[in-house]
Design an enzyme around this catalytic site. Structure first.
Site, PDB file in Angstrom:
ATOM      1  N   SER A  80      -1.755  -0.171   2.162  1.00  0.00           N
ATOM      2  CA  SER A  80      -2.128   1.118   1.563  1.00  0.00           C
ATOM      3  C   SER A  80      -1.286   2.300   2.029  1.00  0.00           C
ATOM      4  CB  SER A  80      -3.609   1.419   1.825  1.00  0.00           C
ATOM      5  OG  SER A  80      -4.426   0.723   0.907  1.00  0.00           O
ATOM      6  N   LYS A 101       0.275   4.293  -0.668  1.00  0.00           N
ATOM      7  CA  LYS A 101      -0.354   5.429  -1.355  1.00  0.00           C
ATOM      8  C   LYS A 101       0.327   6.758  -1.029  1.00  0.00           C
ATOM      9  CE  LYS A 101      -4.949   3.381  -2.029  1.00  0.00           C
ATOM     10  NZ  LYS A 101      -4.875   2.052  -1.393  1.00  0.00           N
ATOM     11  N   SER A 120      -8.975   5.891   0.666  1.00  0.00           N
ATOM     12  CA  SER A 120      -8.030   4.860   0.241  1.00  0.00           C
ATOM     13  C   SER A 120      -8.559   4.071  -0.956  1.00  0.00           C
ATOM     14  CB  SER A 120      -7.720   3.895   1.398  1.00  0.00           C
ATOM     15  OG  SER A 120      -6.513   3.207   1.159  1.00  0.00           O
ATOM     16  N   LYS A 133      -1.899   8.052   6.770  1.00  0.00           N
ATOM     17  CA  LYS A 133      -2.369   6.953   5.926  1.00  0.00           C
ATOM     18  C   LYS A 133      -2.403   5.631   6.681  1.00  0.00           C
ATOM     19  CE  LYS A 133      -4.140   5.622   2.238  1.00  0.00           C
ATOM     20  NZ  LYS A 133      -4.979   4.795   3.134  1.00  0.00           N
TER      21      LYS A 133
END
Length: 451
Positions: free
Chosen positions: A65, A68, A129, A254
């Site tokens: 992730s 992202k 997320s 993140k």
């Protein structure tokens, strides 16, 4: 080959050598005494791009992730360019619906027929997320995730990333996308990047869109509060100051976790007047086991190392005059020289006790100065005649995130006043004076040779 051409080639070769050395930090000295349990890791100062630590920084690995961050960049760019708006709504597609209903993945369930604002979806993606919300934003920006993935790879190239491949917008394994993964990739494909490229993406993201940190620093929020759809969103970044692994100054960025990528985290924190960006990929504990906690424990090691060992220091102030280069000779001007100084202060990340080890270095602007380091009038105030850089008094490797950041490791040296072009009469007198001066010098030399 003419002297001028040779001079330019020499300067170009010298610049290449300097830049190459800037990009190759000494692993032995930079990493001494610091053991990071991860397949790859990097620590970067966020203003200059200076690398403070690196372990396998160019090894291409799964990013999960952390992908992202690229989706965030493209959404924020689309908003900046007014292609979409925060209050614009999105109507859920069958693809987004199916992915968003899977609570084994990080998600806020989205309903067919329901409309959600770009801001709601962006907060769900950034704080929680949420994967379905991420795909929804990809569809909103590009019309489909297939087209959005093309934008992701194009932007990665524009940003100068190396060693990357984006196959979807969320960072999930393609096999988790309910058989509806983008058609320009296979069912087993994964998003991959190197630690260096991940850090570079984070660097560009917060440099270009610093307002993002207001959202990434949100520890918890209720999605669609006051409606039947409300869901509590706890930030996966457990190092935010109010959460379990609280770290002073932490405000992003993140996390990422899949079986393929392991436990990953791109963190950023600011304290002592300095912001750092850290990346750990497939972080483990001392026994080699990956856990949610391990990525934060290893990140804390990196950040503590950076904040304890280094500081962002003003090495030379604004208006600094480099010894031996306080003026530049002027050709065909009313004045024969012009004063120059640095346009901005020169800042650099150095070890806390090492800022006295650096001396100033003047680099001429070869596009403006001739091979005799002269400038031709007329000249405007503020003309860039060269650059102020530094050189270590003791041999030291200065590593930067990319070649672009290495090039930025200098400030402009500019003229302090304008110099008008001299009229033809003055130039003629100077020419005559120069002629007789050369004749007199020749006579003196000849007479001296007699004795």
């Amino acid at each position: 080959m003419g002297k001028k051409k040779f001079h330019k080639i020499f300067i170009s070769m010298l610049s290449f050598i300097l830049i190459f050395s800037f990009l190759q930090p000494s692993q032995a000295s930079a990493n001494e005494g610091l053991k990071i349990n991860a397949d790859a890791a990097i620590l970067v100062e966020a203003e200059t791009g200076k690398v403070l630590y690196a372990k396998n920084p160019d090894k291409v690995l799964g990013v999960a992730s952390m992908t992202k961050m690229m989706t965030e960049y493209l959404v924020l760019e689309a908003i900046k360019e007014k292609k979409i708006k925060w209050d614009q709504t999105y109507e859920v597609s069958e693809y987004v619906y199916k992915v968003s209903q899977d609570r084994n993945l990080s998600n806020v369930p989205l309903k067919i027929g329901e409309k959600y604002t770009v801001r709601e979806l962006f907060e769900a993606m950034t704080i929680y997320s949420a994967n379905g919300a991420t795909i929804a934003l990809a569809e909103k920006v590009a019309g489909s995730e297939v087209e959005f993935v093309k934008l992701m790879n194009k932007k990665a190239k524009e940003l100068g990333l190396k060693g990357y491949k984006f196959v979807n917008s969320s960072g999930l394994n393609n096999k988790d996308l309910k058989g509806m993964h983008p058609s320009n990739s296979g069912p087993e494909d994964e998003n991959v990047m190197s630690a260096r490229s991940t850090a570079k993406l984070a660097y560009e993201l917060i440099q270009t869109f610093p307002e993002l940190l207001e959202i990434t620093s949100t520890p918890k929020k209720i999605f669609r509060e006051g409606t039947d759809d409300q869901i509590k969103m706890d930030n996966w970044n457990w190092m935010l100051p109010s959460l379990v692994f609280a770290y002073e100054g932490m405000d992003g960025l993140k996390t990422g976790t899949t079986d393929f990528a392991g436990f990953c985290f791109t963190g950023t924190a600011k304290k002592k007047g300095m912001r750092l960006i850290s990346v750990v990929m497939n972080a483990t504990d001392e026994n080699g086991k990956g856990t949610y906690n391990s990525r934060f424990i290893e990140t804390k090691k990196l950040l503590d190392f950076g904040f304890n060992q280094f500081e962002l220091k003003e090495i030379f102030p604004k208006n600094y005059e480099v010894k031996g280069h306080k003026t530049v000779s002027v050709v065909k001007g009313k004045e024969k020289e012009v004063k120059v100084h640095s346009k901005e202060p020169f800042k650099m990340v150095v070890k806390s006790t090492d800022h006295e080890k650096y001396s100033p270095k003047f680099q001429p602007n070869t596009e403006l100065l001739n091979d005799k380091k002269q400038i031709v009038a007329p000249i405007k105030k503020g003309e860039t005649v060269g650059y102020l850089a530094v050189q270590a008094k003791e041999r030291e490797s200065l590593g930067y995130l990319t070649k672009e950041e290495a090039n930025k490791a200098r400030v402009e040296v500019v003229t302090t006043q304008s110099v008008e072009k001299a009229n033809w009469f003055i130039l003629a007198l100077r020419g005559i004076g120069g002629f007789f001066g050369d004749v007199w010098s020749s006579i003196v030399s000849t007479v001296k040779s007699w004795f």
